[in-house]
Every structure is written in structure tokens, then in C-alpha cells.
Design a protein around this motif. Structure first.
Motif, PDB file in Angstrom:
ATOM      1  N   GLU A  65       0.875  -1.171   0.000  1.00 58.18           N
ATOM      2  CA  GLU A  65       0.000   0.000   0.000  1.00 58.18           C
ATOM      3  C   GLU A  65       0.911   1.219   0.000  1.00 58.18           C
ATOM      4  O   GLU A  65       1.867   1.295   0.772  1.00 58.18           O
ATOM      5  CB  GLU A  65      -0.892   0.019   1.243  1.00 58.18           C
ATOM      6  CG  GLU A  65      -1.842   1.202   1.268  1.00 58.18           C
ATOM      7  CD  GLU A  65      -2.755   1.186   2.485  1.00 58.18           C
ATOM      8  OE1 GLU A  65      -3.064   2.286   2.975  1.00 58.18           O
ATOM      9  OE2 GLU A  65      -3.141   0.093   2.934  1.00 58.18           O
TER      10      GLU A  65
ATOM     11  N   GLU B  44       1.002   5.713  -0.874  1.00 58.33           N
ATOM     12  CA  GLU B  44       0.244   6.946  -1.085  1.00 58.33           C
ATOM     13  C   GLU B  44       1.023   7.850  -2.029  1.00 58.33           C
ATOM     14  O   GLU B  44       2.250   7.905  -1.973  1.00 58.33           O
ATOM     15  CB  GLU B  44       0.020   7.655   0.253  1.00 58.33           C
ATOM     16  CG  GLU B  44      -0.830   6.848   1.212  1.00 58.33           C
ATOM     17  CD  GLU B  44      -0.928   7.477   2.598  1.00 58.33           C
ATOM     18  OE1 GLU B  44      -0.068   8.323   2.958  1.00 58.33           O
ATOM     19  OE2 GLU B  44      -1.863   7.101   3.330  1.00 58.33           O
TER      20      GLU B  44
ATOM     21  N   ASN C 105      -4.858  13.462  -3.840  1.00 59.93           N
ATOM     22  CA  ASN C 105      -4.176  12.379  -3.120  1.00 59.93           C
ATOM     23  C   ASN C 105      -4.810  11.034  -3.470  1.00 59.93           C
ATOM     24  O   ASN C 105      -6.031  10.929  -3.589  1.00 59.93           O
ATOM     25  CB  ASN C 105      -4.273  12.599  -1.609  1.00 59.93           C
ATOM     26  CG  ASN C 105      -3.504  13.823  -1.174  1.00 59.93           C
ATOM     27  OD1 ASN C 105      -2.428  14.117  -1.685  1.00 59.93           O
ATOM     28  ND2 ASN C 105      -4.060  14.552  -0.225  1.00 59.93           N
ATOM     29  N   TYR C 106      -3.953  10.026  -3.595  1.00 64.48           N
ATOM     30  CA  TYR C 106      -4.403   8.680  -3.947  1.00 64.48           C
ATOM     31  C   TYR C 106      -3.680   7.639  -3.096  1.00 64.48           C
ATOM     32  O   TYR C 106      -2.591   7.894  -2.588  1.00 64.48           O
ATOM     33  CB  TYR C 106      -4.121   8.364  -5.423  1.00 64.48           C
ATOM     34  CG  TYR C 106      -4.820   9.280  -6.394  1.00 64.48           C
ATOM     35  CD1 TYR C 106      -6.127   9.020  -6.783  1.00 64.48           C
ATOM     36  CD2 TYR C 106      -4.173  10.387  -6.936  1.00 64.48           C
ATOM     37  CE1 TYR C 106      -6.782   9.849  -7.685  1.00 64.48           C
ATOM     38  CE2 TYR C 106      -4.819  11.219  -7.838  1.00 64.48           C
ATOM     39  CZ  TYR C 106      -6.117  10.946  -8.208  1.00 64.48           C
ATOM     40  OH  TYR C 106      -6.758  11.761  -9.102  1.00 64.48           O
ATOM     41  N   THR C 107      -4.287   6.474  -2.989  1.00 65.53           N
ATOM     42  CA  THR C 107      -3.660   5.316  -2.364  1.00 65.53           C
ATOM     43  C   THR C 107      -3.643   4.209  -3.397  1.00 65.53           C
ATOM     44  O   THR C 107      -4.661   3.901  -4.017  1.00 65.53           O
ATOM     45  CB  THR C 107      -4.453   4.855  -1.119  1.00 65.53           C
ATOM     46  OG1 THR C 107      -4.481   5.922  -0.174  1.00 65.53           O
ATOM     47  CG2 THR C 107      -3.822   3.632  -0.483  1.00 65.53           C
TER      48      THR C 107
END
Length: 161
Positions: free
Chosen positions: A75, A77, A84-86
Motif C-alpha cells: 500500500e 500513497e 491524493n491517492y492510495t
């Protein structure tokens, strides 16, 4: 000339089962081909972004051959175009690779320690689908091959009658 469809029995549902096998096989093969094309486009159009690794690990699952398969899990970021994204994908394909050994799966995550700043990749047309390695995986082709085999088994079942 009538075809007598058979998959181990001559019951009334045999033609339906054979047809279902062919349809499912074609759909699975098509999905694998589509996924391969999508990952190729994602790699070709990828732009680099800075990312922070949040978590890594290895997921275990039972394989179809009776053993255990391992898949690298990550995971991270990142920020792209002000949002913002993950991300959770190592490779751009939606079908991720499984490995026969835990060490092989772990080696994919070399250089991606928790809390580390790394380079991730984003296809500008799908910024929420970031990935860590701008290279193609063979997993979609394995899915496509499995679909082709399933469809061929259905066709052979029809022809054996």
C-alpha cells in the motif's frame, strides 16, 4: 445431421454445460487479453510520481495444485495533479502475479520498505490506478491462456459426441 453433445454423460443438460464452458472460457480469455492491453497502455503512458510506502507484506493462498501461493502486497500513497491517492498494485495489470515461494514474492518488494519514499507510476488517464513497477506482468496472459483452455475443453466435449 444432429450433434450429440457430451461431457461425460448424455444427460439433457450436457449441451448447456458445454456451451457454458465455451462462453465462460471466451469471457475469461477476453478479460485476460483486455487486462494485458490495459497494462501495456499504462506502462507506455506512465508518468513518474513521488510516493510513500505505507505497508508491505505477503499474502498466502491455496493454489489449484494443492500447495501455497504467495503474492506481494503493498500500500502506498501518492499525489497526482493536486489530488491524493492510495495505490495497492505492484504492476499495472489488475491481475496480479502469484509466486510459488515466499522468497520470490518478497523479492518483488525489495526496495519498497515501509515509510520509504519511492517512485510510483500513474497513467494520466487513470490516476487512481497507480503502480510501483513500470513493467508488464505475465499474469494477464496466464488468465487468457486458462480461458482458452477452458473454451477448448468445451469445444472438444462437443466434438467428441
Amino acid at each position: 445431421m444432429a450433434l450429440n453433445l457430451s461431457i461425460g454423460s448424455d444427460g439433457p443438460d450436457s449441451p448447456r454445460i458445454a456451451l457454458l464452458m465455451i462462453v465462460v472460457g471466451v469471457v475469461v480469455a477476453g478479460y485476460g487479453g483486455y487486462d494485458y492491453t490495459q497494462q501495456s497502455d499504462a506502462v507506455e503512458n506512465a508518468v513518474e510520481v513521488g510516493a510513500t510506502v505505507v505497508e508491505t507484506g505477503i499474502e498466502e493462498s491455496s493454489s489449484r495444485r494443492g500447495g501455497t501461493e504467495y503474492r506481494p502486497a503493498v500500500e502506498f500513497e501518492y499525489r497526482y495533479d493536486g489530488a491524493n491517492y492510495t495505490g495497492t498494485d505492484v504492476y499495472p495489470a489488475s491481475t496480479q502475479s502469484n509466486f510459488d515461494t515466499e522468497d520470490a514474492a518478497r523479492s518483488v518488494l525489495d526496495g519498497y520498505g515501509e515509510g520509504e519514499r519511492v517512485t510510483a507510476y500513474v497513467d494520466p488517464s487513470a490516476p487512481s490506478e497507480g503502480f510501483l513497477k513500470a513493467q508488464e506482468s505475465n499474469a494477464p496472459m496466464k488468465v487468457a491462456g486458462l480461458g482458452v483452455l477452458f473454451a477448448l475443453f468445451g469445444v472438444v466435449s462437443v466434438l467428441r459426441s
